[in-house]
Design a protein around this motif. Structure first.
Motif, PDB file in Angstrom:
ATOM      1  N   UNK A   1      -7.020   4.627   3.434  1.00 24.99           N
ATOM      2  CA  UNK A   1      -7.395   4.100   2.134  1.00 24.99           C
ATOM      3  C   UNK A   1      -8.913   3.939   2.081  1.00 24.99           C
ATOM      4  N   UNK A   2      -9.496   4.371   1.020  1.00 24.89           N
ATOM      5  CA  UNK A   2     -10.917   4.166   0.824  1.00 24.89           C
ATOM      6  C   UNK A   2     -11.152   2.781   0.243  1.00 24.89           C
ATOM      7  N   UNK A   3     -12.123   2.115   0.805  1.00 22.54           N
ATOM      8  CA  UNK A   3     -12.451   0.790   0.329  1.00 22.54           C
ATOM      9  C   UNK A   3     -13.540   0.900  -0.735  1.00 22.54           C
ATOM     10  N   UNK A   4     -13.533  -0.033  -1.681  1.00 23.35           N
ATOM     11  CA  UNK A   4     -14.625  -0.035  -2.646  1.00 23.35           C
ATOM     12  C   UNK A   4     -15.939  -0.353  -1.931  1.00 23.35           C
ATOM     13  N   UNK A   5     -17.023   0.019  -2.548  1.00 25.68           N
ATOM     14  CA  UNK A   5     -18.344  -0.191  -1.967  1.00 25.68           C
ATOM     15  C   UNK A   5     -18.740  -1.668  -2.028  1.00 25.68           C
ATOM     16  N   UNK A   6     -19.310  -2.155  -0.928  1.00 31.17           N
ATOM     17  CA  UNK A   6     -19.842  -3.515  -0.887  1.00 31.17           C
ATOM     18  C   UNK A   6     -21.193  -3.494  -1.594  1.00 31.17           C
ATOM     19  N   UNK A   7     -21.358  -4.410  -2.543  1.00 28.81           N
ATOM     20  CA  UNK A   7     -22.635  -4.484  -3.252  1.00 28.81           C
ATOM     21  C   UNK A   7     -23.357  -5.808  -2.997  1.00 28.81           C
ATOM     22  N   UNK A   8     -22.705  -6.709  -2.278  1.00 24.33           N
ATOM     23  CA  UNK A   8     -23.340  -7.988  -1.961  1.00 24.33           C
ATOM     24  C   UNK A   8     -22.689  -8.640  -0.763  1.00 24.33           C
ATOM     25  N   UNK A   9     -23.510  -9.295   0.057  1.00 24.30           N
ATOM     26  CA  UNK A   9     -22.989 -10.058   1.192  1.00 24.30           C
ATOM     27  C   UNK A   9     -23.813 -11.335   1.306  1.00 24.30           C
ATOM     28  N   UNK A  10     -23.110 -12.432   1.526  1.00 18.44           N
ATOM     29  CA  UNK A  10     -23.774 -13.729   1.669  1.00 18.44           C
ATOM     30  C   UNK A  10     -23.125 -14.463   2.838  1.00 18.44           C
ATOM     31  N   UNK A  11     -23.928 -14.899   3.825  1.00 21.22           N
ATOM     32  CA  UNK A  11     -23.359 -15.675   4.919  1.00 21.22           C
ATOM     33  C   UNK A  11     -22.969 -17.070   4.432  1.00 21.22           C
ATOM     34  N   UNK A  12     -21.836 -17.544   4.920  1.00 25.85           N
ATOM     35  CA  UNK A  12     -21.332 -18.867   4.565  1.00 25.85           C
ATOM     36  C   UNK A  12     -21.162 -19.697   5.825  1.00 25.85           C
ATOM     37  N   UNK A  13     -21.090 -21.017   5.682  1.00 21.15           N
ATOM     38  CA  UNK A  13     -20.828 -21.852   6.861  1.00 21.15           C
ATOM     39  C   UNK A  13     -19.513 -21.478   7.527  1.00 21.15           C
ATOM     40  N   UNK A  14     -19.417 -21.747   8.823  1.00 18.09           N
ATOM     41  CA  UNK A  14     -18.179 -21.467   9.544  1.00 18.09           C
ATOM     42  C   UNK A  14     -18.026 -20.013   9.928  1.00 18.09           C
ATOM     43  N   UNK A  15     -19.133 -19.274   9.986  1.00 18.94           N
ATOM     44  CA  UNK A  15     -19.127 -17.854  10.375  1.00 18.94           C
ATOM     45  C   UNK A  15     -18.268 -17.005   9.442  1.00 18.94           C
ATOM     46  N   UNK A  16     -18.430 -17.256   8.160  1.00 18.71           N
ATOM     47  CA  UNK A  16     -17.721 -16.474   7.151  1.00 18.71           C
ATOM     48  C   UNK A  16     -18.729 -15.716   6.298  1.00 18.71           C
ATOM     49  N   UNK A  17     -18.256 -14.637   5.698  1.00 23.71           N
ATOM     50  CA  UNK A  17     -19.081 -13.833   4.804  1.00 23.71           C
ATOM     51  C   UNK A  17     -18.424 -13.754   3.437  1.00 23.71           C
ATOM     52  N   UNK A  18     -19.216 -13.954   2.405  1.00 25.41           N
ATOM     53  CA  UNK A  18     -18.759 -13.698   1.048  1.00 25.41           C
ATOM     54  C   UNK A  18     -19.132 -12.255   0.739  1.00 25.41           C
ATOM     55  N   UNK A  19     -18.146 -11.468   0.397  1.00 25.62           N
ATOM     56  CA  UNK A  19     -18.358 -10.048   0.114  1.00 25.62           C
ATOM     57  C   UNK A  19     -18.101  -9.784  -1.366  1.00 25.62           C
ATOM     58  N   UNK A  20     -19.036  -9.067  -1.979  1.00 26.53           N
ATOM     59  CA  UNK A  20     -18.863  -8.657  -3.377  1.00 26.53           C
ATOM     60  C   UNK A  20     -18.728  -7.141  -3.391  1.00 26.53           C
ATOM     61  N   UNK A  21     -17.710  -6.669  -4.091  1.00 29.82           N
ATOM     62  CA  UNK A  21     -17.421  -5.239  -4.162  1.00 29.82           C
ATOM     63  C   UNK A  21     -17.714  -4.697  -5.547  1.00 29.82           C
ATOM     64  N   UNK A  22     -17.918  -3.382  -5.606  1.00 32.65           N
ATOM     65  CA  UNK A  22     -18.206  -2.715  -6.876  1.00 32.65           C
ATOM     66  C   UNK A  22     -17.085  -2.887  -7.890  1.00 32.65           C
ATOM     67  N   UNK A  23     -15.885  -3.232  -7.423  1.00 30.77           N
ATOM     68  CA  UNK A  23     -14.725  -3.437  -8.300  1.00 30.77           C
ATOM     69  C   UNK A  23     -14.719  -4.824  -8.931  1.00 30.77           C
ATOM     70  N   UNK A  24     -15.772  -5.594  -8.650  1.00 26.77           N
ATOM     71  CA  UNK A  24     -15.915  -6.979  -9.109  1.00 26.77           C
ATOM     72  C   UNK A  24     -15.097  -7.963  -8.275  1.00 26.77           C
ATOM     73  N   UNK A  25     -14.384  -7.465  -7.260  1.00 17.66           N
ATOM     74  CA  UNK A  25     -13.677  -8.362  -6.342  1.00 17.66           C
ATOM     75  C   UNK A  25     -14.683  -9.127  -5.504  1.00 17.66           C
ATOM     76  N   UNK A  26     -14.333 -10.370  -5.208  1.00 16.58           N
ATOM     77  CA  UNK A  26     -15.101 -11.160  -4.255  1.00 16.58           C
ATOM     78  C   UNK A  26     -14.118 -11.649  -3.198  1.00 16.58           C
ATOM     79  N   UNK A  27     -14.488 -11.432  -1.939  1.00 17.75           N
ATOM     80  CA  UNK A  27     -13.611 -11.787  -0.840  1.00 17.75           C
ATOM     81  C   UNK A  27     -14.379 -12.569   0.215  1.00 17.75           C
ATOM     82  N   UNK A  28     -13.627 -13.299   1.025  1.00 11.68           N
ATOM     83  CA  UNK A  28     -14.201 -14.057   2.138  1.00 11.68           C
ATOM     84  C   UNK A  28     -13.652 -13.471   3.433  1.00 11.68           C
ATOM     85  N   UNK A  29     -14.560 -13.107   4.338  1.00 11.23           N
ATOM     86  CA  UNK A  29     -14.188 -12.551   5.637  1.00 11.23           C
ATOM     87  C   UNK A  29     -14.603 -13.522   6.731  1.00 11.23           C
ATOM     88  N   UNK A  30     -13.658 -13.856   7.604  1.00  6.74           N
ATOM     89  CA  UNK A  30     -13.918 -14.759   8.720  1.00  6.74           C
ATOM     90  C   UNK A  30     -14.373 -13.945   9.928  1.00  6.74           C
TER      91      UNK A  30
END
Length: 80
Positions: A1-30
């Motif tokens: 499966x092809x993933x949408x392109x990441x257009x933004x990344x922001x480090x968060x407390x607790x070693x997490x990343x806020x990811x913004x995708x070209x599809x307007x999805x926002x996800x949190x990765x631990x």
């Protein structure tokens, strides 16, 4: 499966990343489960962790630590 392109990344407390995708999805990765050993262990330093940036289809830190794009997308939780 092809993933949408990441257009933004922001480090968060607790070693997490806020990811913004070209599809307007926002996800949190631990990142914490990846932080071990000499290579990824460098990410324990919060100052270093916070230097994360977009690199191609993934995110990367200055010494080259990265996480596969499919892992970032598939193992992230949707931000509410």
């Amino acid at each position: 499966m092809l993933q949408p392109k990441i257009i933004g990344v922001k480090p968060l407390p607790g070693y997490k990343l806020q990811l913004k995708y070209e599809t307007k999805e926002q996800k949190i990765f631990n990142v914490f489960p990846y932080i071990s050993g000499d290579w990824f262990g460098k990410l324990k330093d919060e100052k270093y962790f916070n230097t994360v940036r977009i690199s191609g289809n993934t995110v990367e830190w200055k010494d080259g630590q990265d996480i596969a794009p499919h892992e970032l997308y598939e193992y992230s939780s949707l931000e509410e």
